[in-house]
Design an enzyme around this catalytic site. Structure first.
Site, mmCIF file in Angstrom:
data_model
loop_
_atom_site.group_PDB
_atom_site.id
_atom_site.type_symbol
_atom_site.label_atom_id
_atom_site.label_comp_id
_atom_site.label_asym_id
_atom_site.label_seq_id
_atom_site.Cartn_x
_atom_site.Cartn_y
_atom_site.Cartn_z
ATOM 1 C CG ASP A 1 -2.461 -8.016 14.807
ATOM 2 O OD1 ASP A 1 -3.352 -8.896 15.092
ATOM 3 O OD2 ASP A 1 -2.238 -7.398 13.961
ATOM 4 C CD GLU B 1 -4.203 -12.944 14.140
ATOM 5 O OE1 GLU B 1 -5.234 -12.968 13.666
ATOM 6 O OE2 GLU B 1 -3.739 -11.639 14.423
#
Length: 609
Positions: A265, A301
């Site tokens: 993330d 990401e």
């Protein structure tokens, strides 16, 4: 078959029946192990480098424990494998060998076969558990999914959370079930040919339940700031143990739980000035440690669009990271079909159809160009030499839905013809597509931001969430902001649960058939040509402000062509390939297309193989 990953942190159940406990507490003078079930307190041995260790037969699998720091306060194990009483309660000794894996032949799947389904365990089913998710696996196979991507499960405060506020990254949250329940979900998925990826958070810890600063403040640094406060210390004094904590976490999930990959993330929020940086070191550790015959995939990401992490070998194998979520293609499609141009969408407002073409052919729309939204900052790096497989496409995900004030899905924001056109582009283009749970049947339920913090923090989060939207014209009035659902209310969480009864309605069944048919076409006609070769001859051409044609020529000489009209009137004057149409929107008439005319909001795909 047993799967066990031994690491320098936390608990290790040894073959002689003893249990080894280990804690890195460089700011502590002494540490004791507290066995909460028996009220025993055992002094731990102080080792070099801030480590404390104890090997004892007084504990066994199932034993609950804490660490007592300097005879002052007790804390859970930061590397706990399970927190049965939530983040402030004791940790529990877990034996990795209690689960018997029955899947010796499973080695994963090639990334080019990936059709990813992002899901949140707590809202995917009415029960919100690992076991309940297992009951939906056959359905996902029927849809055409080949990979699950589970939102973060590291133990978080309370009973409900997106998962990005976790504070025990090694412990599956007890609200979802036991560690063995999670392993059973993964094994059940593998038995059906489904890969399972886990979303992990290495850029911060959540705001409640993290005790590291009281005995290991070296975990954090004020030299780097993040949206959540001080950065994690990946590059300063004593950072070796910090880096190892997260690297071992990645290896733990891939080894002990047999996950097929990880999605890291928001790595743009990780600041690390060392060489190699922690992202590179983590990926290299995975590539060198995991069995060479396993397909293991690492996905990023990364708002910075740093193509350097996606580089390939001469054989087109990922050197470090397999792919990145491609926000650019989402943003261009969103602007094209909704007309929204606020916030970061402003970077895609002027030439979205051109940026869509670039995303389909090259991956990123921003490869060093300046971003007006980021005050003129250059964003991205060249994607030259990278295959389409390095870029994950999506029209919806948890962020793009949940970060809206009312959590609306795309079917609530755009004409259904426009949505179908965008989906047809995404699912048949060479890049691996990602769906968000319920998308495939046009779910009406929102996906809202929800959490369950202690009282004072909960009030602050609710106020902060609503004030985030004050910059938008529709929420300038405080009374309008009060209508935004309260993240701390149980009703907000309940409203976000998928309503599977919607599948009994004809409109939702129509959406499901639409996705199923497209994914069947992808499996039959597209995936076989996505070879391991990196070099694919490709180009695109735009027609006005809403028309696009794109071409790909694969190493096996197959030719794939897309023609799309993303506007409300017909598009004419197109050069139509002579190859076979494998897909055409409902509005597409074969004879009309042959004349070079595309109706409004229509898509056609051609393949010569």
């Amino acid at each position: 078959m047993n799967r066990r990953y031994n690491m320098p942190f936390g608990v290790e159940c040894r073959d002689d029946g003893s249990v080894r406990f280990r804690l890195w507490a460089p700011a502590a003078q002494k540490v004791a192990l507290c066995l909460t079930d028996s009220n025993k307190r055992l002094a731990m041995n102080r080792l070099d480098g801030g480590w404390f260790e104890l090997n004892t037969h007084a504990a066994k699998p199932g034993t609950k424990y804490k660490f007592r720091i300097n005879d002052a306060h007790e804390v859970p194990d930061p590397a706990s494998r399970f927190q049965p009483e939530d983040v402030h309660g004791p940790s529990q000794v877990i034996s990795p060998t209690s689960f018997d894996w029955q899947e010796n032949a499973w080695r994963g799947r090639r990334w080019e076969e990936a059709v990813i389904y992002e899901l949140h365990i707590g809202t995917f089913t009415p029960d919100g558990t690992f076991a309940a998710a297992s009951e939906r696996l056959d359905y996902l196979v029927e849809v055409g999914i080949t990979a699950l991507e589970i939102m973060p499960i590291g133990d978080f405060p309370g009973k409900r959370n997106w998962g990005y506020d976790g504070v025990f990254p090694f412990a599956p949250d007890s609200a979802y079930g036991s560690p063995d329940d999670l392993k059973d979900l993964i094994q059940s998925a593998h038995n059906r040919g489904l890969m399972v990826l886990l979303d992990v958070v290495y850029n911060h810890f959540g705001p409640e339940g993290n005790y590291l600063s009281s005995y290991a403040p070296q975990f954090f640094t004020d030299r780097h700031c993040t949206p959540w406060g001080d950065g994690i210390n990946f590059d300063g004094p004593d950072s070796r143990e910090v880096r190892d904590f997260f690297i071992h976490n990645a290896l733990y999930w891939l080894t002990e739980y047999n996950f097929d990959g990880l999605r890291l993330d928001a790595v743009h929020a990780i600041t690390d000035d060392s060489t190699p940086d922690v992202l590179t070191e983590l990926a290299e550790a995975v590539r060198s440690s995991i069995e060479p015959d396993r397909h293991v995939h690492l996905v990023l990401e990364n708002d910075r669009n740093q193509a350097r992490y996606l580089q390939r070998t001469k054989r087109c194998q990922a050197k470090t990271y397999t792919a990145q979520w491609n926000d650019d293609i989402h943003h261009t499609l969103h602007v094209l079909i909704t007309g929204e141009k606020d916030g970061y969408y402003s970077d895609y407002a002027e030439h979205p159809i051109d940026q869509l073409g670039r995303c389909l052919i090259e991956g990123f729309a921003y490869q060093g160009e300046r971003s007006a939204y980021r005050k003129g900052e250059a964003r991205g790096e060249s994607t030259a030499g990278l295959p389409s497989a390095a870029f994950v496409s999506f029209l919806q995900n948890h962020d793009q839905i949940g970060n809206r004030a009312f959590g609306e899905r795309i079917v609530k924001l755009a004409d259904h013809r426009a949505v179908r056109a965008a989906v047809a582009i995404m699912l048949l283009a060479p890049s691996p597509p990602l769906l968000f749970m319920g998308e495939e049947f046009g779910a009406d339920t929102p996906f809202l931001f929800f959490c369950d913090f202690e009282k004072d923090l909960a009030a602050a989060v609710t106020s902060g969430r609503r004030n985030e939207f004050a910059r938008f014209a529709r929420f300038r009035d405080p009374a309008d902001r009060e209508r935004i659902p309260d993240p701390s209310a149980a009703e907000t969480f309940k409203a976000s649960r998928l309503d599977w009864n919607e599948l009994h309605q004809s409109s939702h069944r129509d959406w499901l058939r639409f996705y199923q048919n497209l994914l069947k076409l992808r499996s039959q006609h597209i995936v076989p040509h996505l070879s391991s070769g990196c070099v694919v001859a490709s180009d695109y051409k735009i027609h006005g402000d809403r028309g696009l044609t794109a071409h790909w020529k694969f190493p096996d000489n197959a030719k794939l062509v897309l023609m799309a009209n993303l506007r409300n009137d017909s598009l004419s004057g197109l050069i139509v390939p002579s190859s076979k149409i494998i897909y055409g929107s409902e509005e597409v008439n074969t004879s009309t297309v042959k004349q070079g005319i595309l109706p409004p909001w229509s898509v056609a795909w051609f393949l010569e193989s």
